[in-house]
Design an enzyme around this catalytic site. Structure first.
Site, PDB file in Angstrom:
ATOM      1  N   HIS A 159      38.917  56.794  43.846  1.00  0.00           N
ATOM      2  CA  HIS A 159      39.211  55.908  43.349  1.00  0.00           C
ATOM      3  C   HIS A 159      37.931  55.180  42.390  1.00  0.00           C
ATOM      4  O   HIS A 159      37.277  56.021  42.689  1.00  0.00           O
ATOM      5  CB  HIS A 159      39.510  53.957  44.478  1.00  0.00           C
ATOM      6  N   LYS A 163      35.724  49.739  43.109  1.00  0.00           N
ATOM      7  CA  LYS A 163      36.554  49.675  44.483  1.00  0.00           C
ATOM      8  C   LYS A 163      35.806  49.036  45.718  1.00  0.00           C
ATOM      9  O   LYS A 163      34.381  49.768  45.975  1.00  0.00           O
ATOM     10  CB  LYS A 163      37.449  50.554  45.295  1.00  0.00           C
TER      11      LYS A 163
HETATM   12  P1  NAD Z   1      40.057  42.704  41.186  1.00  0.00           P
HETATM   13  O1  NAD Z   1      38.150  42.043  41.245  1.00  0.00           O
HETATM   14  O2  NAD Z   1      39.919  42.486  40.040  1.00  0.00           O
HETATM   15  O3  NAD Z   1      40.239  41.354  40.916  1.00  0.00           O
HETATM   16  C1  NAD Z   1      39.602  39.958  42.464  1.00  0.00           C
HETATM   17  C2  NAD Z   1      40.843  39.179  42.522  1.00  0.00           C
HETATM   18  O4  NAD Z   1      40.434  37.701  43.099  1.00  0.00           O
HETATM   19  C3  NAD Z   1      39.963  38.249  41.035  1.00  0.00           C
HETATM   20  O5  NAD Z   1      40.940  37.631  40.265  1.00  0.00           O
HETATM   21  C4  NAD Z   1      39.162  37.414  41.681  1.00  0.00           C
HETATM   22  O6  NAD Z   1      38.374  36.341  41.265  1.00  0.00           O
HETATM   23  C5  NAD Z   1      39.760  37.172  43.213  1.00  0.00           C
HETATM   24  N1  NAD Z   1      39.083  36.513  44.213  1.00  0.00           N
HETATM   25  C6  NAD Z   1      38.758  37.761  44.596  1.00  0.00           C
HETATM   26  N2  NAD Z   1      37.229  36.783  45.614  1.00  0.00           N
HETATM   27  C7  NAD Z   1      37.957  35.528  45.929  1.00  0.00           C
HETATM   28  C8  NAD Z   1      37.659  34.536  47.017  1.00  0.00           C
HETATM   29  N3  NAD Z   1      37.173  34.462  47.894  1.00  0.00           N
HETATM   30  N4  NAD Z   1      38.950  33.748  46.856  1.00  0.00           N
HETATM   31  C9  NAD Z   1      40.039  33.640  46.067  1.00  0.00           C
HETATM   32  N5  NAD Z   1      39.813  34.781  44.739  1.00  0.00           N
HETATM   33  C10 NAD Z   1      39.273  35.090  44.432  1.00  0.00           C
HETATM   34  O7  NAD Z   1      40.247  43.579  42.081  1.00  0.00           O
HETATM   35  P2  NAD Z   1      41.544  44.120  42.021  1.00  0.00           P
HETATM   36  O8  NAD Z   1      41.007  46.055  41.597  1.00  0.00           O
HETATM   37  O9  NAD Z   1      42.980  43.721  41.373  1.00  0.00           O
HETATM   38  O10 NAD Z   1      42.452  44.563  43.880  1.00  0.00           O
HETATM   39  C11 NAD Z   1      41.950  43.285  44.818  1.00  0.00           C
HETATM   40  C12 NAD Z   1      42.558  43.408  46.347  1.00  0.00           C
HETATM   41  O11 NAD Z   1      44.276  44.802  45.899  1.00  0.00           O
HETATM   42  C13 NAD Z   1      41.640  44.571  46.815  1.00  0.00           C
HETATM   43  O12 NAD Z   1      41.660  44.787  48.378  1.00  0.00           O
HETATM   44  C14 NAD Z   1      41.610  45.971  46.833  1.00  0.00           C
HETATM   45  O13 NAD Z   1      41.412  46.929  46.840  1.00  0.00           O
HETATM   46  C15 NAD Z   1      43.721  45.537  46.566  1.00  0.00           C
HETATM   47  N6  NAD Z   1      44.628  46.806  46.260  1.00  0.00           N
HETATM   48  C16 NAD Z   1      45.626  46.893  47.033  1.00  0.00           C
HETATM   49  C17 NAD Z   1      46.771  47.690  46.463  1.00  0.00           C
HETATM   50  C18 NAD Z   1      47.487  47.714  47.267  1.00  0.00           C
HETATM   51  O14 NAD Z   1      48.792  48.198  47.150  1.00  0.00           O
HETATM   52  N7  NAD Z   1      47.970  47.262  48.627  1.00  0.00           N
HETATM   53  C19 NAD Z   1      46.593  47.730  45.107  1.00  0.00           C
HETATM   54  C20 NAD Z   1      45.552  47.957  44.617  1.00  0.00           C
HETATM   55  C21 NAD Z   1      44.561  47.225  44.660  1.00  0.00           C
END
Ligand code: NAD
Length: 271
Positions: A159, A163
């Site tokens: 990744h 991450k």
């Molecule tokens: P990122 O850091 O780019 O974005 C995170 C977002 O969440 C931001 O807008 C941030 O402000 C918000 N945030 C963070 N902490 C918060 C809190 N305590 N309260 C409210 N909002 C909060 O992350 P990303 O790359 O978009 O990934 C987010 C999550 O999704 C990760 O856990 C990642 O592993 C997961 N993910 C899952 C899949 C899937 O298919 N299930 C795919 C990709 C990513």
């Protein structure tokens, strides 16, 4: 599912997007624009998130108010961080709001908060919303069942450098599917790190290794090492759009389900 109105027009499912400033939040907003069966009704982020107060998709303003965001939606989509996911689930209980949750690295307490929501509303939880990965889960289980523990099973994931959690939630799902194929409890056979004098590999161990770097969206390979032959089952994601499209499909599906916890195999009808 979207509702048919008296006029015959279908009312799109109203969606609240959490974390709209994040990588996945932005991907969900982009993917929603291309669909008629969902509409972005609200967007909620952390108080210090970039773009708070800004207009999204020309009609919704991002706020830090979960209650206000949940009041105007049928379902929320959550790709944030474990603390955000837990707070959202606790808040959503009061609204009995359906949820699609993709955040990974959740603790037992975070999962308990999701279970309390699933007792009063339908909730889809998946570490990976892509169709391909969900097919891979079925394939590795089948392979593990056919090959048995004499074929050494290892999962390797890669990744992007930002991450936060390791191993990836998807790698854990794949490893658990292999354990299920072997008919064993994953926690009894897992190996998440190797370093130093580790000795010979125990029969039946399932290893998971993580690679981090650059902008890799997500790559997973399940290896089955036999004597003089090897099987590799791989999935490579090259765009976050696949997760966003899957999450929106789950959002359109989940609102017509009874309360309970579902996964992407339920959404895809592969269960
Ligand atoms: P990122 O850091 O780019 O974005 C995170 C977002 O969440 C931001 O807008 C941030 O402000 C918000 N945030 C963070 N902490 C918060 C809190 N305590 N309260 C409210 N909002 C909060 O992350 P990303 O790359 O978009 O990934 C987010 C999550 O999704 C990760 O856990 C990642 O592993 C997961 N993910 C899952 C899949 C899937 O298919 N299930 C795919 C990709 C990513």
């Amino acid at each position: 599912m979207s509702e048919r109105r008296a006029s015959g027009a279908v009312r799109p499912v109203q969606v609240c997007v959490l974390g709209p400033s994040g990588r996945m939040g932005r991907a969900v907003l982009d993917a929603a624009r291309a669909r008629g069966d969902v509409r972005i009704a609200s967007a909620v982020d952390q108080p210090d998130a970039p773009g708070l107060g800004a207009l999204i998709a020309g009609e919704v303003t991002a706020t830090a108010d979960l209650d206000a965001g949940f009041a105007v939606c049928d379902v929320y989509i959550d790709f944030t961080a474990p603390a955000g996911t837990r707070l959202a689930a606790e808040t959503a209980v009061r609204h009995r709001r359906a949820a699609v949750i993709g955040t990974t690295g959740l603790s037992a307490d975070d999962s308990a908060a999701i279970a309390r929501l699933a007792a009063v509303a339908p909730v889809v939880v998946s570490a990976n919303f892509s169709l391909g990965v969900n097919l891979v889960l079925g394939l590795v289980k089948q392979a593990a069942r056919a090959l048995g523990p004499d074929w050494d099973a290892e999962v390797v994931e890669a990744h992007h450098r930002a991450k936060r959690d390791a191993p990836s939630g998807t790698a854990l799902q794949i490893a658990r599917a292999i354990a299920a194929g072997h008919g064993v409890d994953y926690d009894q056979v897992k190996r998440h790190a190797r370093d130093g004098e580790i000795g010979p590999r125990p029969r039946g161990e399932i290893g998971v290794s993580s690679v981090r770097g650059g902008d890799v969206v997500g790559e997973h390979t399940a290896y089955f090492f036999g004597a003089a032959e090897r099987i590799e089952i791989s999935h490579r994601a090259t765009s976050r759009a696949i997760f966003a499209v899957g999450a929106l499909r789950a959002a359109a599906w989940v609102t017509s389900q009874p309360p309970g916890r579902y996964d992407m195999l339920d959404v895809l009808g592969l269960q």
